[in-house]
Scaffold this active site. Structure first.
Site, short mmCIF file in Angstrom:
data_model
loop_
_atom_site.label_atom_id
_atom_site.label_comp_id
_atom_site.label_asym_id
_atom_site.label_seq_id
_atom_site.Cartn_x
_atom_site.Cartn_y
_atom_site.Cartn_z
N GLY A 80 0.81 -1.21 0.00
CA GLY A 80 0.00 0.00 0.00
C GLY A 80 0.84 1.26 0.00
O GLY A 80 1.82 1.38 -0.74
N ALA A 131 4.49 0.85 -14.75
CA ALA A 131 3.58 2.02 -14.70
C ALA A 131 2.61 2.00 -13.53
O ALA A 131 1.73 2.86 -13.46
CB ALA A 131 2.81 2.18 -16.01
N ALA A 132 2.77 1.08 -12.58
CA ALA A 132 1.87 1.09 -11.42
C ALA A 132 2.05 2.37 -10.61
O ALA A 132 1.06 3.01 -10.20
CB ALA A 132 2.13 -0.13 -10.55
N GLY A 133 3.30 2.76 -10.38
CA GLY A 133 3.54 4.00 -9.64
C GLY A 133 3.02 5.22 -10.38
O GLY A 133 2.46 6.14 -9.77
N ASP A 134 3.20 5.23 -11.71
CA ASP A 134 2.69 6.34 -12.51
C ASP A 134 1.17 6.42 -12.45
O ASP A 134 0.59 7.51 -12.41
CB ASP A 134 3.14 6.19 -13.97
CG ASP A 134 4.65 6.26 -14.12
OD1 ASP A 134 5.30 6.91 -13.28
OD2 ASP A 134 5.18 5.66 -15.07
#
Length: 305
Positions: free
Chosen positions: A226, A250-253
């Site tokens: 999380g 691209a999860a953080g983006d």
């Protein structure tokens, strides 16, 4: 009208291969697939914010090669304003990405045209920044450009978000006072703070250090664990939705773009973080960078398994 988000940052063509595992030094592996996918942290965050409900403008540079046209066309297809995406002579930015069977990745970036995004070029599009409610920056363009953008957005009274990625060293000290929300991952938080970040408790210590250095508020993304929010007075941990990961690219983006879009339309910080986390969780269930980013309706329909 949707609230306006402006993203100042990178556009890269992602050259993506899948392999059973990441190669060791000097090793050649047989890959399973290959694809070219529009990406770059700036463009990814712009696409995420647009798909998740914001009106978005992109400020950046592409090359005069075929990738440049593809990158611009990908943004236009998302109804993103590209008047401030400049075409410069030479190659576009590229990212070489290997994704393994555990959905982990290794990335090498070549800046290309992203290196041509200068403070003076941003100045040519000041009206775009003036029209925005929220501004997002990352670190895939020159440091001088990022510092200028942060300062100018603060002068204009915008909500300023910095995703310090990729970060391997401390930020310039004078940047922090211009940042409302600093959003690093664990390794970036460690690089910026000088403290190890390998648990929720150590993330709290790093967040505290970053606020002491001048950041307004800090959100450290913790992957499957999380995220941690800190405002200098208290901490809040937001568990991530449980999903089966396919590709974490691209999860953080997606989180940053979703958080910005939700904040821009007036949601509370807690609501915006939760919204961004659902969007990021959905993105890891799909392959690729921009193709993996969910829509607003996807997030609204999401139900915890």
């Amino acid at each position: 009208m949707p609230a306006k988000v402006v993203v100042i940052g990178s556009l890269n063509m992602d050259l993506v291969t899948r392999a059973p595992r990441l190669p060791r030094g000097g090793e050649t592996l047989i890959g399973q697939s290959f694809a070219t996918v529009p990406g770059g942290k700036g463009a990814n965050q712009a696409v995420a914010a647009a798909r998740l409900g914001a009106q978005v403008s992109m400020v950046g540079c592409v090359g005069s090669d075929a990738y440049g046209k593809e990158l611009r066309d990908a943004l236009l297809a998302e109804q993103i304003d590209c008047q401030a995406v400049s075409s410069v002579e030479g190659s576009s930015g590229v990212a070489l990405i290997v994704v393994d069977d555990n959905s982990q990745n290794a990335i090498v970036i070549v800046a290309g045209a992203n290196g041509a995004l200068t403070p003076s070029l941003i100045g040519c599009f000041d009206a775009v920044l003036q029209a925005a409610d929220v501004m997002i920056c990352q670190l895939e363009v020159p440091d001088a450009t990022v510092g200028h953008a942060l300062k100018r957005a603060r002068e204009l009274g915008k909500v300023v978000i910095l995703n310090p990625a990729p970060a391997s060293r401390p930020l310039p000290a004078d940047w922090y006072a211009n940042i409302d929300y600093l959003i690093p991952n664990e390794s970036e938080a460690s690089a910026l703070s000088g403290l190890p970040v390998d648990s929720r408790q150590s993330a709290e210590a790093a967040a505290t250090r970053l606020i002491e250095m001048g950041a307004g508020k800090v959100i450290i993304t913790l992957g499957a664990e999380g995220s941690l929010f800190a405002d200098g007075k208290s901490f809040a941990h937001f568990p991530a939705p449980a999903v089966k990961a396919v590709d974490t690219t691209a999860a953080g983006d997606t989180f940053v773009g979703g958080f910005a879009a939700a904040l821009a339309v007036g949601r509370s910080e807690a609501e915006a973080i939760g919204f961004g986390q659902i969007a990021a969780a959905l993105s890891v269930t799909r392959a690729g960078a921009q193709p993996s980013i969910p829509s607003l309706s996807d997030v609204q329909a999401f139900k915890t398994p």
